[in-house]
Structures are given as structure tokens and as C-alpha cells.
Design an enzyme around this catalytic site. Structure first.
Site, short mmCIF file in Angstrom:
data_model
loop_
_atom_site.label_atom_id
_atom_site.label_comp_id
_atom_site.label_asym_id
_atom_site.label_seq_id
_atom_site.Cartn_x
_atom_site.Cartn_y
_atom_site.Cartn_z
N GLU A 193 0.86 -1.02 0.07
CA GLU A 193 -0.01 0.10 -0.27
C GLU A 193 0.84 0.85 -0.37
OE1 GLU A 193 -3.42 -0.43 3.18
OE2 GLU A 193 -3.86 -2.04 2.63
N GLU A 199 -3.84 -9.91 1.35
CA GLU A 199 -4.53 -9.29 2.34
C GLU A 199 -6.07 -9.04 3.07
OE1 GLU A 199 -4.36 -5.24 4.65
OE2 GLU A 199 -1.97 -6.15 4.98
#
Ligand SMILES: *[C@@H]1O[C@H](CO)[C@@H](O)[C@H](O)[C@H]1NC(C)=O
Length: 388
Positions: free
Chosen positions: A221, A317
Site C-alpha cells: 500500500e 490481505e
């Protein structure tokens, strides 16, 4: 007339309650061997709010009676009651069957140059080697965690960085338990070259023996968190790839972002990644309830594969928080977590890295107060515990 959806939801929650009960019982038994840590885990689970749909315990006699009788007791979670619980009427598979689901696609076919994951319903779990006070976990603690991960049926561990001797401590335990590693190069600075030493560390540690490494993930991210731009990240991935290939690593290299970020920068990022990875979090979408989490992740994985055509889509995730504030229909909770994760496992568990092994007490609570409540390993491997 009885509403079918209501019955389905009720059945699902009852299934969740039984599994939760079993998992706590399993933990209580395991505590004999694990001591203090096990006790903490139990306390946490019992404390967490257990939501209950209206009328759910008054369903009557349709195979659910053994569960219904446990209503009061299941709140106190007395392990002595374990033997009188019958687990056959409603368990994960039956609950999931209540929804019509297509069989998992054969995503591990030869159509991808690089593929990761498992053909079954379970693959990886994320792991961070930190204590709640942000010190590094000891080698012994890490070894015990990795052993637990193996026992729960995972075949791969996703780590995020190389600090805390992750490569040697997690690496040696993983090798011992025949687990693969999804390694991370952590990016948290706008100067990307500051992440370069991690690539070198990985190369030095592997020392030409790359068998243990299933995939290398450069950045988690990093664009979403505005540490870098997609263009700069793409360049850094390409540079790192050259160095890794020269060092003999032939496996997949990728990065991971929320899907909407990858979607905005697909033309920049897709060409430099070998596997189309994203962090896919149904909870942050207020229209997605726990029981819809599996469908949600499956659809997002389809979208991901369309976005980066010709590349396998994986979620690096995914999960559901057991505690926190509701985000619309996305309600955190112990039962909700069980329902959501069972559904994700059933639908796309073979290409999902579940977040996370344990609650990450070192994190900030974050949006909806959920960031410290994603620990989900207790949901896995129940059939493998207790010697039975
Ligand atoms: C941090 O937590 C660990 C594990 O609970 C403990 O062993 C250690 O002493 C703590 N360190 C500090 C500096 O508080």
C-alpha cells in the site's frame, strides 16, 4: 410465513456459534501446553462482543437442538461441556452450502507464467514479528508462532519487512515446518532507495537458495499511503527485479495495493508485476455484510485478473475484524469474523493471505477502531487440533 433468508442467516450464526465454541474449547485445551499466552487469547475472545440476530436461538428442532441447548453455556464457554456438543448438524461446509456457490475456478492452470497459492481452500496468513510494545519478538516466540501457523494448515507465511531478523528467525522456522515465505520489502519513505538495503538483505540471506521463497512483494500500500507514486514504484520494482534475477531468484515479484489504487494505475503497475496482487478488504465496504465477504473477495479477484490481463490474481490481505465499530452492514464481531472468513476460505482461500496470525496490538486502532482486531488464526485448523 417464515422468511427463508432469516432462517439461512440464523443457521449461519448458529454454525458460527458452534465453531466459535469449539475454537475456544480448543484454545482452552491447548492452554495446558501453551501456558500464559493461551490464557490471554481466551480472555480476549470471551470479552469480545458477540452479536446475535433476533430470534436466532428459538429455531426449534431441525437438527439444531444440540446447539440451542448450549445457549447459556456457550456464553461462559465451559470446556467441560465440549463432549456433549454434537458438531455434525451445522458446520462450516453446511453453512456455506446454504448459499449456492460455484466450484473454485482452476486458477492454478498453466495459463499463467507465474502462479502462487494452493488448489485447496487455504494458503497463506500474514505475520508480523512484533510485541504489542513494538519491540521485536524473540526467536523462540517467533518459532512457536510459525509452528502454530503450520499446525493450522497454512502452507505459506506472508511477512512485510526484513526487520526484527525476520529473514533468519521466520525463515528458519518456516524451513523446519515446510512452509514457504512471501517476503516483503517495506516502503515507508518517499526516498525509495532507502528500501534498497532490504532487497540486498534478502539476497544475502537466501545465498542462492531460493526454494523457500514463494513470492517477493515490493511495497505494501505504498502508493495508497502516498509514500510514492505509481511511476516511481514501478521503476523501483523493475530495478529490484534486475538485482533479484541476477542473484538467481526466478520466482514472482509484485507489489500490493487496494484494488481501487491498482485500478487507477493499472497501465503503470501491471506491466512490472508477475502476479496481480491486491489487499482486498470487504469490511471497508459498508454494503458488504460478513456473510457476503466470500462473494465480495471472489468478485474482486475476478476484477483484478481483468485489470492485469494474463496474470493470476491473489489477495495478499483479506479478513474481518472481531471487534470495533460497525461500518454500515459490515459489522465487526467474533461470530461475524468466523462467518466472513469461512466464506472467504470456501470461495477463494487458496489464493488469499489472511490478515492476520494474531491481533496486532502494536498498531493504532485506526478507522472503526478495528486495526488491532484482525487476528484470525484461531478459526483455522480446528480439525487438526487436540490429537483428534
Ligand atoms: C515488551 O513486551 C515483551 C513481551 O510482552 C516483554 O518481554 C518486554 O520486556 C517488553 N519490553 C519493554 C521495553 O517494555
Amino acid at each position: 410465513m417464515i422468511n427463508l433468508v432469516h432462517i439461512m442467516k440464523t443457521a449461519m450464526y448458529l454454525g458460527a456459534a458452534v465453531a466459535l465454541f469449539r475454537s475456544v474449547v480448543a484454545v482452552l485445551h491447548a492452554q495446558d501446553h501453551r501456558g500464559h499466552q493461551g490464557q490471554e487469547q481466551v480472555a480476549l475472545e470471551v470479552e469480545a462482543p458477540v452479536s446475535k440476530p433476533e430470534d436466532s436461538w428459538s429455531l426449534g428442532n431441525n437438527g439444531l437442538t444440540t446447539v440451542t441447548e448450549q445457549k447459556e453455556d456457550s456464553k461462559t464457554l465451559n470446556p467441560d461441556l465440549a463432549p456433549i456438543i454434537s458438531y455434525t448438524p451445522l458446520e462450516a461446509n453446511n453453512v456455506a452450502k446454504l448459499k449456492e456457490q460455484p466450484p473454485p475456478s482452476s486458477y492454478l492452470s498453466q495459463k499463467y507464467r507465474f502462479s502462487v497459492g494452493s488448489t485447496g481452500d487455504q494458503w497463506a496468513i500474514t505475520y508480523t514479528p512484533y510485541n504489542d510494545n513494538l519491540t521485536c519478538k524473540s526467536k523462540a516466540a517467533i518459532s512457536a508462532d510459525v509452528a502454530a501457523i503450520a499446525k493450522k494448515g497454512f502452507t505459506s507465511i506472508r511477512v512485510y519487512a526484513t526487520d526484527c531478523s525476520t529473514l533468519t528467525h521466520v525463515g528458519s522456522a518456516a524451513a523446519l515446518h515446510k512452509l514457504k515465505l512471501i517476503l516483503g520489502v517495506h516502503i515507508d519513505d518517499t526516498i525509495l532507495m532507502l528500501a534498497q538495503p532490504q532487497v540486498n538483505e534478502i539476497i544475502t540471506w537466501a545465498n542462492g537458495k531460493w526454494d523457500l521463497v514463494e513470492m517477493i512483494v515490493i511495497g505494501n500500500e505504498a502508493v495508497f499511503n502516498q509514500f510514492t507514486t505509481a511511476a516511481m514504484l514501478a521503476e523501483f520494482i523493475s530495478q529490484s527485479r534486475e538485482i533479484l534475477r541476477e542473484a538467481g531468484y526466478t520466482g514472482p515479484i509484485t507489489t500490493t495495493e487496494p484494488l481501487n489504487i491498482l485500478s487507477q494505475h493499472a497501465s503503470t503497475l501491471c506491466p512490472v508485476i508477475d502476479v496481480a496482487a491486491a489487499n482486498i478488504h470487504p469490511f471497508f465496504h459498508p454494503e458488504v455484510s460478513a456473510d457476503a465477504a466470500g462473494d465480495y473477495v471472489a468478485l474482486e479477484l475476478d476484477r483484478l485478473e481483468e485489470l492485469c490481463e494474463g496474470k493470476q490474481g491473489v489477495s495478499l490481505e483479506t479478513g474481518w475484524p472481531k471487534q470495533g465499530i460497525a461500518n454500515g452492514d459490515a459489522v465487526p464481531g467474533v461470530l461475524e469474523q468466523w462467518v466472513a472468513i469461512s466464506a472467504i476460505k470456501k470461495m477463494v482461500g487458496g489464493r488469499s493471505a489472511f490478515l492476520s496470525f494474531a491481533d496486532d496490538g502494536w498498531k493504532d486502532k485506526g478507522d472503526f477502531g478495528v486495526e488491532t482486531s484482525w487476528g484470525c488464526s484461531h478459526i483455522f485448523g480446528l480439525d487438526k487440533q487436540g490429537g483428534g
